[in-house]
Design a protein around this motif. Structure first.
Motif, PDB file in Angstrom:
ATOM      1  N   ALA A 156       0.876  -1.204   0.012  1.00 21.11           N
ATOM      2  CA  ALA A 156       0.129   0.107  -0.093  1.00 21.11           C
ATOM      3  C   ALA A 156       0.880   1.302   0.074  1.00 21.11           C
ATOM      4  N   ILE A 157       1.904   1.310   0.885  1.00 18.14           N
ATOM      5  CA  ILE A 157       2.754   2.447   0.799  1.00 18.14           C
ATOM      6  C   ILE A 157       3.506   2.506  -0.493  1.00 18.14           C
ATOM      7  N   GLN A 158       4.289   1.476  -1.065  1.00 19.91           N
ATOM      8  CA  GLN A 158       4.735   1.638  -2.396  1.00 19.91           C
ATOM      9  C   GLN A 158       3.768   2.159  -3.304  1.00 19.91           C
ATOM     10  N   THR A 159       2.565   1.984  -3.426  1.00 19.97           N
ATOM     11  CA  THR A 159       1.849   2.166  -4.496  1.00 19.97           C
ATOM     12  C   THR A 159       0.785   3.351  -4.390  1.00 19.97           C
ATOM     13  N   LEU A 160       1.258   4.236  -3.220  1.00 16.43           N
ATOM     14  CA  LEU A 160       0.479   5.483  -3.003  1.00 16.43           C
ATOM     15  C   LEU A 160       0.647   6.503  -3.974  1.00 16.43           C
ATOM     16  N   PRO A 161      -0.225   6.953  -4.440  1.00 16.90           N
ATOM     17  CA  PRO A 161       0.050   7.982  -5.466  1.00 16.90           C
ATOM     18  C   PRO A 161       0.220   9.470  -4.952  1.00 16.90           C
ATOM     19  N   GLY A 162       0.103   9.469  -3.764  1.00 19.18           N
ATOM     20  CA  GLY A 162       0.237  10.876  -3.198  1.00 19.18           C
ATOM     21  C   GLY A 162      -1.160  11.617  -3.052  1.00 19.18           C
ATOM     22  N   THR A 163      -0.946  12.837  -2.563  1.00 17.89           N
ATOM     23  CA  THR A 163      -2.296  13.798  -2.505  1.00 17.89           C
ATOM     24  C   THR A 163      -2.466  14.628  -3.558  1.00 17.89           C
ATOM     25  N   GLU A 164      -3.737  15.190  -3.622  1.00 21.67           N
ATOM     26  CA  GLU A 164      -4.082  16.019  -4.698  1.00 21.67           C
ATOM     27  C   GLU A 164      -3.333  17.240  -4.640  1.00 21.67           C
ATOM     28  N   VAL A 165      -3.127  17.971  -3.184  1.00 21.75           N
ATOM     29  CA  VAL A 165      -2.613  19.150  -3.138  1.00 21.75           C
ATOM     30  C   VAL A 165      -1.747  19.012  -1.910  1.00 21.75           C
ATOM     31  N   ASP A 166      -0.433  19.813  -1.899  1.00 14.61           N
ATOM     32  CA  ASP A 166       0.554  19.432  -0.891  1.00 14.61           C
ATOM     33  C   ASP A 166       0.063  20.046   0.454  1.00 14.61           C
ATOM     34  N   SER A 167      -0.707  21.331   0.315  1.00 12.09           N
ATOM     35  CA  SER A 167      -1.098  21.806   1.631  1.00 12.09           C
ATOM     36  C   SER A 167      -2.600  22.111   1.406  1.00 12.09           C
ATOM     37  N   ALA A 168      -3.405  21.365   2.354  1.00 17.07           N
ATOM     38  CA  ALA A 168      -4.754  21.797   2.110  1.00 17.07           C
ATOM     39  C   ALA A 168      -5.154  23.387   2.577  1.00 17.07           C
ATOM     40  N   TYR A 169      -4.381  23.911   3.433  1.00 21.62           N
ATOM     41  CA  TYR A 169      -4.465  25.163   3.895  1.00 21.62           C
ATOM     42  C   TYR A 169      -4.025  26.292   2.838  1.00 21.62           C
ATOM     43  N   SER A 170      -2.912  25.946   2.183  1.00 24.31           N
ATOM     44  CA  SER A 170      -2.602  26.971   1.077  1.00 24.31           C
ATOM     45  C   SER A 170      -3.769  26.859   0.025  1.00 24.31           C
ATOM     46  N   ALA A 171      -4.056  25.658  -0.136  1.00 26.66           N
ATOM     47  CA  ALA A 171      -5.206  25.595  -1.356  1.00 26.66           C
ATOM     48  C   ALA A 171      -6.416  26.213  -0.927  1.00 26.66           C
ATOM     49  N   SER A 172      -6.727  26.307   0.221  1.00 27.96           N
ATOM     50  CA  SER A 172      -8.092  27.071   0.766  1.00 27.96           C
ATOM     51  C   SER A 172      -7.626  28.533   0.727  1.00 27.96           C
ATOM     52  N   LEU A 173      -6.627  28.869   1.123  1.00 27.21           N
ATOM     53  CA  LEU A 173      -6.506  30.321   0.842  1.00 27.21           C
ATOM     54  C   LEU A 173      -6.168  30.843  -0.681  1.00 27.21           C
ATOM     55  N   ALA A 174      -6.060  30.180  -1.577  1.00 30.22           N
ATOM     56  CA  ALA A 174      -6.143  30.498  -2.890  1.00 30.22           C
ATOM     57  C   ALA A 174      -7.408  30.199  -3.790  1.00 30.22           C
ATOM     58  N   TYR A 175      -8.124  29.806  -2.811  1.00 26.32           N
ATOM     59  CA  TYR A 175      -9.617  29.592  -3.326  1.00 26.32           C
ATOM     60  C   TYR A 175     -10.348  30.904  -3.907  1.00 26.32           C
ATOM     61  N   GLU A 176     -10.219  31.912  -3.251  1.00 25.37           N
ATOM     62  CA  GLU A 176     -10.970  33.273  -3.599  1.00 25.37           C
ATOM     63  C   GLU A 176     -10.555  33.675  -4.960  1.00 25.37           C
ATOM     64  N   LYS A 177      -9.080  33.528  -5.099  1.00 24.20           N
ATOM     65  CA  LYS A 177      -8.469  33.956  -6.327  1.00 24.20           C
ATOM     66  C   LYS A 177      -8.795  33.147  -7.527  1.00 24.20           C
ATOM     67  N   GLU A 178      -9.188  31.912  -7.285  1.00 24.00           N
ATOM     68  CA  GLU A 178      -9.386  30.853  -8.195  1.00 24.00           C
ATOM     69  C   GLU A 178     -11.056  31.240  -8.820  1.00 24.00           C
ATOM     70  N   ILE A 179     -11.733  31.612  -7.702  1.00 21.70           N
ATOM     71  CA  ILE A 179     -13.297  31.923  -8.123  1.00 21.70           C
ATOM     72  C   ILE A 179     -13.133  33.325  -8.814  1.00 21.70           C
ATOM     73  N   ALA A 180     -12.425  34.227  -8.549  1.00 26.96           N
ATOM     74  CA  ALA A 180     -12.292  35.619  -9.381  1.00 26.96           C
ATOM     75  C   ALA A 180     -11.799  35.354 -10.747  1.00 26.96           C
ATOM     76  N   ALA A 181     -10.784  34.407 -11.032  1.00 25.64           N
ATOM     77  CA  ALA A 181     -10.319  34.029 -12.087  1.00 25.64           C
ATOM     78  C   ALA A 181     -11.184  33.338 -12.960  1.00 25.64           C
ATOM     79  N   ALA A 182     -11.956  32.661 -12.362  1.00 20.44           N
ATOM     80  CA  ALA A 182     -13.009  31.806 -13.235  1.00 20.44           C
ATOM     81  C   ALA A 182     -14.083  32.889 -13.619  1.00 20.44           C
ATOM     82  N   HIS A 183     -14.761  33.818 -12.770  1.00 23.27           N
ATOM     83  CA  HIS A 183     -15.378  34.820 -13.233  1.00 23.27           C
ATOM     84  C   HIS A 183     -15.006  35.724 -14.404  1.00 23.27           C
ATOM     85  N   ASP A 184     -13.584  36.053 -14.265  1.00 20.84           N
ATOM     86  CA  ASP A 184     -12.952  36.700 -15.363  1.00 20.84           C
ATOM     87  C   ASP A 184     -12.819  35.996 -16.592  1.00 20.84           C
ATOM     88  N   GLN A 185     -12.741  34.691 -16.544  1.00 21.56           N
ATOM     89  CA  GLN A 185     -12.549  33.847 -17.794  1.00 21.56           C
ATOM     90  C   GLN A 185     -13.999  33.668 -18.320  1.00 21.56           C
TER      91      GLN A 185
END
Length: 166
Positions: free
Chosen positions: A38-67
């Motif tokens: 199980a440890i050898q085949t673990l692909p890893g996590t989606e994001v390295d830091s959930a906290y950093s990803a949550s801080l960037a969430y508002e910017k992603e929403i604004a970028a999506a609205h602009d797009q």
């Protein structure tokens, strides 16, 4: 009078101890093997830091609205080669339908189950508003095609679509 048959090998405390040790040895050994696999085949996590990803969430929403406000039409096609490669062709048009030139598009084939298999695709502008890039070998199956379009060092376009490659 007949006597009841006597067991040729009586069950002793030593035999019970050996049986218990053998049983738990097999269970612990199987658990160790499964844990190692199980440890050898673990692909890893989606994001390295959930906290950093949550801080960037508002910017992603604004970028999506602009797009969405830009209303660009970006069409991507994938052509499979006979050697297992894939050619990615992207056509970009503005909200009036005119081809857009001068953008820098980056593509990635991301494996949904194992990010170690992700493959970047560098796209070069081959015509007015047409960008092309290739992945040398890409396995068949489900992939997420991620397209990012940059202009003047700023991300202007982002899309993620599930594709099935044969």
């Amino acid at each position: 009078m007949s006597r009841p048959p006597v067991s040729p090998k009586p069950l002793t405390g030593g035999k019970v101890l050996v049986m218990l040790l053998a049983f738990f040895g097999v269970v612990i050994g199987a658990n160790m093997v499964m844990m190692r696999l199980a440890i050898q085949t673990l692909p890893g996590t989606e994001v390295d830091s959930a906290y950093s990803a949550s801080l960037a969430y508002e910017k992603e929403i604004a970028a999506a609205h602009d797009q969405n406000a830009r209303n660009w039409k970006v069409d991507a096609r994938i052509q499979r080669g006979p050697n297992g490669g894939a050619t990615l062709l992207v056509e970009a048009r503005d909200n009036n339908g005119r081809p857009m030139t001068g953008l820098k598009f980056l593509g990635r084939f991301e494996r949904p189950t194992d990010r170690r298999a992700d493959q970047p695709v560098e796209l070069a502008e081959t015509g007015i508003g047409i960008y092309r890039g290739s992945a040398v070998t890409i396995a068949p199956g489900q992939w997420d095609l991620v397209l990012e379009g940059d202009a003047a060092g700023r991300r202007m376009f982002l899309s993620k679509n599930r594709v099935l490659l044969n």
